[in-house]
Design a protein around this motif. Structure first.
Motif: not given
Length: 611
Positions: A260, A263, A277, A281, A286
């Motif tokens: 990720f 993020c 995030a 998303h 997620l």
């Protein structure tokens, strides 16, 4: 977000200091050239030839160069170019010396020293070297070009000047080196402090504090905050040791950072991680990716460790990130309560409820008692004759934005903020004043019940405050009834028992509200000086259709009679309920079937009617 994936904190501090140095250099040069140009004009005006046009433009040019240096120092020019561009100011040294070359620049040659001193404020040594080189070249030129007939200087004088410049440069270099060394040491120290304050040493990720700061900068409404907690991670530490557990956390942190990368990932505490995030998303998608990533087997040396996680998700909604994380903690608790290796999402309704609670809590601090609160009285009637025998004082909050707020909503907030002490005292004083008013106007005495919280009863001066109110208002103690719920049995019982006994000795009646909801014990009930038990609304309403509830009501009534207590049934709304309660032997009834909570003005005709 790992420490090595972001710009070095030391470099950031260093570049910040460099920029500040260039700004300071520009300001000093501006002051130096402004004063120098003014001095040049003044000295020229006092000379034999007087102030000439050439003197004016020379002074103006010196001033303009200083102004340009000030602007360059504040500009965003790169740190690589700035020392070379700003060193152009040292060309003023020969420019200043040239008009005085015929006299050997007997005085103005010292301007070189001023420029050397100014160059010390800059970390980069380039400017000091430029100043030294230009100063020496200027002095050599003066030595060679100064007319021997008019100059009283010998070669020794010129060599001494150049030597002084070199010595000044050497001293400046030593001072500059010491200054830079201390500055770098301080920057390193600040960097270590920042690393300790904002980064987790185990995972090398940012910690919660840094996460909050960074997310506050980047977050927009609708963004997701995920609180990820590894399930039963204590068993990993117990089975493999804390060193292996720390390495497993490092692996999980690195995995989250890699998977990720768009993020913000941080270590929260213990075995928990935080992830921010963007709104694009999908929460479910997620979370599925996160759970899948964590469930992959972790290899530590020759050990195979299987891990799962639970996730709480909340949404950025305009409040602080700390509050959003708190919402995620609530969702995480829900996820772990349902089953592990799953996620739960805080819905908008939950967040709005908490947001409203926070707003009401803030508003309590600003509320004015006589402006925002008022007291209603709900009469209590004798079961057989329906004659009013008492009244319960009920506080209401007329919020300027939300209107009437239920006591079930604001009383817990008042207890949490300790505003309940002020509010409770105000309600009791209002109730006693109203009771005294009715007595003074010849109405029959009735008992007035006032609710108090466990927090109030735990205060050592509570009895003193109650007696002070009774003295100030002149209301008889035997007509005041202190009413509390069964929560007193789990909040400092011994202190509360002493307080209730002391109140009872002064003739004040004690009532137990919502009896039968589960906290009280028979032994404690006998110890406390209760004069009255109140059957809660829920049991009263269910007694019509439930034999079990009817048996509970009958048991409470018989218990009260055995202990010489009066019994009040709350929430009576149907005639069948009133008839059943009277049949079972209940003394007093309270509810909308007879009277709803009323302002004192509307109670008075009822008291007159039943006189």
């Amino acid at each position: 977000m790992k420490a090595h994936d972001r710009p070095s904190s030391a470099n950031l501090h260093y570049h910040r200091e460099v920029k500040a140095n260039y700004r300071l250099f520009g300001m000093i040069i501006f002051v130096l050239t402004s004063c120098g140009s003014a001095l040049y004009v003044f000295s020229s005006a006092l000379s034999r030839s007087g102030l000439e046009w050439s003197d004016g433009w020379r002074a103006g040019l010196i001033f303009i160069v200083g102004l340009v240096q000030l602007l360059i120092g504040k500009s965003n020019l790169s740190d690589q170019l700035k020392p070379h561009v700003m060193s152009s100011v040292f060309l003023l040294i020969p420019f200043i010396n040239y008009p005085y070359i015929e006299s050997g620049a007997q005085t103005v040659w010292a301007a070189s020293l001023l420029f050397l001193l100014t160059s010390l404020v800059v970390i980069n040594r380039t400017m000091l070297l430029y100043a030294t080189g230009i100063s020496i070249l200027s002095l050599l030129y003066i030595w060679l070009e100064a007319p021997s007939g008019t100059s009283v200087f010998t070669a020794t004088d010129h060599i001494a000047r150049i030597g002084l410049i070199l010595i000044a440069t050497l001293i400046s270099l030593l001072i500059h080196t010491q200054y830079v060394t201390r500055l770098e040491r301080n920057i390193d120290y600040l960097t270590r402090l920042k690393e300790q304050a904002f980064f987790d040493p185990v995972t090398e990720l940012a910690n919660r504090s840094f996460f909050v700061i960074e997310t506050e900068k980047r977050a927009t409404s609708g963004d997701l905050i995920c609180l990820i907690d590894l399930d039963d991670f204590k068993t990993v530490n117990d089975a493999f040791g804390y060193r292996t557990g720390d390495r497993a956390l490092h692996v999980i942190g690195s995995r989250l950072m890699t998977r990720f990368s768009d993020c913000i990932v941080a270590k929260a505490s213990g075995s928990a991680f935080l992830l921010h995030a963007d709104a694009h998303h999908s929460a479910q998608g997620l979370c599925d990716e996160i759970l899948s990533s964590i469930s992959e087997r972790v290899q530590i040396d020759f050990k195979q460790i299987n891990l799962t996680a639970s996730i709480g998700v909340s949404f950025v909604n305009g409040e602080s990130i700390d509050h959003v994380i708190n919402d995620a903690e609530i969702a995480l608790f829900t996820a772990k309560s349902n089953r592990k290796n799953t996620f739960a999402i805080t819905d908008q309704a939950t967040q709005n409820e908490r947001k409203r609670a926070m707003q009401l809590t803030r508003d309590l601090y600003d509320a004015e008692l006589d402006r925002d609160f008022f007291v209603l009285f709900q009469p209590q009637v004798e079961a057989s004759s329906h004659r009013i025998t008492g009244a319960e004082a009920l506080v209401r909050w007329n919020h300027p934005k939300y209107g009437l707020i239920s006591p079930l909503e604001f009383i817990p907030l008042a207890e949490r903020t300790r505003f309940i002490e002020t509010l409770g005292g105000w309600v009791m004083r209002k109730a006693c004043l109203q009771g005294k008013h009715w007595l003074e106007h010849g109405r029959k005495p009735i008992t007035i019940a006032v609710n108090v919280s466990p927090w109030q009863l735990r205060q050592p001066d509570f009895t003193e405050k109650v007696l002070e109110i009774l003295t100030d208002t002149g209301f008889p103690p035997q007509l005041l009834e202190i009413e509390m719920t069964e929560h007193i049995f789990v909040e400092g019982t011994m202190q509360i028992i002493d307080t209730l006994n002391e109140l009872h000795r002064h003739g004040i009646r004690i009532a137990l509200d919502d009896f039968g909801t589960g906290f009280s014990s028979m032994q404690t009930l006998v110890k406390l000086p209760f004069d009255q038990l109140k059957i809660p609304k829920e049991i009263v309403q269910e007694a019509i259709d439930s034999e079990e509830k009817r048996a509970i009501v009958e048991m409470i009534i018989q218990l009260g009679k055995r202990l010489d207590m009066t019994i009040v049934a709350e929430g009576v709304e149907m005639t069948a309920e009133a008839e059943l309660l009277q049949q079972l032997g209940c003394h007093t009834l309270q509810g909308y079937l007879f009277h709803k909570p009323l302002e004192a003005l509307y109670i008075e005709p009822l008291l007159d009617r039943h006189a």
